[in-house]
Motif scaffolding. Sequence first.
Motif, mmCIF file in Angstrom:
data_model
loop_
_atom_site.group_PDB
_atom_site.id
_atom_site.type_symbol
_atom_site.label_atom_id
_atom_site.label_comp_id
_atom_site.label_asym_id
_atom_site.label_seq_id
_atom_site.Cartn_x
_atom_site.Cartn_y
_atom_site.Cartn_z
ATOM 1 N N ASN A 1 25.767 -28.496 24.777
ATOM 2 C CA ASN A 1 26.171 -27.689 25.709
ATOM 3 C C ASN A 1 26.710 -28.273 27.002
ATOM 4 O OD1 ASN A 1 24.995 -24.727 24.539
ATOM 5 N ND2 ASN A 1 23.512 -26.085 24.058
ATOM 6 N N ARG B 1 25.466 -12.274 24.934
ATOM 7 C CA ARG B 1 24.975 -12.293 26.066
ATOM 8 C C ARG B 1 25.480 -11.690 27.215
ATOM 9 N NH1 ARG B 1 20.990 -17.753 25.688
ATOM 10 N NH2 ARG B 1 19.152 -16.723 24.725
ATOM 11 N N ASP C 1 24.273 -14.280 30.062
ATOM 12 C CA ASP C 1 24.991 -15.353 29.941
ATOM 13 C C ASP C 1 26.379 -15.405 29.641
ATOM 14 O OD1 ASP C 1 25.950 -18.158 29.425
ATOM 15 O OD2 ASP C 1 24.633 -18.776 27.897
ATOM 16 N N LEU D 1 19.622 -15.185 15.808
ATOM 17 C CA LEU D 1 20.975 -14.875 16.295
ATOM 18 C C LEU D 1 21.582 -13.712 15.306
ATOM 19 C CD1 LEU D 1 22.424 -18.402 17.387
ATOM 20 C CD2 LEU D 1 21.129 -16.725 18.813
ATOM 21 N N SER E 1 28.662 -17.293 28.691
ATOM 22 C CA SER E 1 29.198 -18.185 28.086
ATOM 23 C C SER E 1 29.061 -17.989 26.528
ATOM 24 C CB SER E 1 28.733 -19.640 28.235
ATOM 25 O OG SER E 1 27.430 -19.731 27.906
ATOM 26 N N HIS E 2 28.132 -16.814 26.299
ATOM 27 C CA HIS E 2 27.793 -16.356 24.977
ATOM 28 C C HIS E 2 28.396 -14.897 24.843
ATOM 29 C CE1 HIS E 2 25.950 -19.953 23.464
ATOM 30 N NE2 HIS E 2 25.401 -20.123 24.521
#
Length: 370
Positions: free
Chosen positions: A211, A89, A83, A308, A85-86
């Motif tokens: 989000n 990730r 991902d 996390l 956007s993170h």
Amino acid sequence: MRNRTWLAIFALVGLSAFGFWTVCGRALAEKAPADQMTSDKALEALAALEPIDVHTHVFKTEPAFQAFLERLHLQLVDILVVDDSHPYRKQLGREVEDALALVRSSRGHVKLCTTFDPYKFNDASFASEAIKQLDENFDQGAVAVKIWKNIGMEIKDRDGRFILPDDPKFTPIYQEIARRGKTLMSHLAEPDVAWGPPDPRDPSWSYYQQNPQWYLGDKPGYPAKKTILEARDHILASNPKLRMVGVHLGSMEKDLDEIARHFDRYPNFAVDTAARMDYLRAAPPEKVRAFLIKYQDRILYGTDLDLLPTANVEETLQEWKSTYLRDWMFLATDQTIERHGRKSHGLKLPETVLRKIYRTNALHWLPGLD
């Protein structure tokens, strides 16, 4: 004073197997002692099934987290996603290394669901490189492969068109997953509310407030949900030897009849419950109960819980405990459960059905777990 006395006793004699819950579950333990006893007994009943949560995202571990897994006799499937956007990730290689370290340290309590990098879709060697990496991960013990919603809702081809999950470029990847006897975990599309209109009453609405990049109600030009799910169904029809678990109730969270039609049409398809239990709680209990009993071999328990890299482990364990307790009370008892101001009635499923949902279905649909 009473709480301090009990804590002192725990310090002297050590935490008993489920005395642990009193410490890590303060959010629930603020109720009367009788309620705490009920919670402990419920979790003991869950632990007796040796449950498997097929849908989690764990980025670190600590002794308290490992102790939690052992006391609940809990096995996890740690799912990887790429991902952009993170920050944690973005780099698949690092994700895989960290996940394998977690698996090795877990004493058998964690298994890996790997993925490939869909952002490399436009590379000439995309499929061959993805297959090479997946085969390596399979040899390292990965039991499944995840494809995510950025296929269909974000990534575009060289001509600027959104790629769909049944694009021919993916075909050799799916064939290799089937050849290796592994399972495809598919998170394709999103709940209906992602396409609008806004609905604060929808269980997923808060996610899109946090989000907004995944809320498409105000973004023209994106594929319709129906288009994405039809592409998913094309994969099922074209690859009858490929096992697929549609995570999040297969993105058919409000339509048990449609899920049932998929079960009847595609024998290689199952779903997990991750992050969609609130939709089941909102549906008529007698219909949900009948559905879960009829299709008891096709439902896998999952949560979408995470740990996390920056998380406070103690606070996170409180969330994990309360989630497992809340779901167990809904599925296994006939009690009334209240969440977000809404009441739902427990289903009190037969023990044989609970065992399938919490354990044996995972062993069947994800070979290599046990």
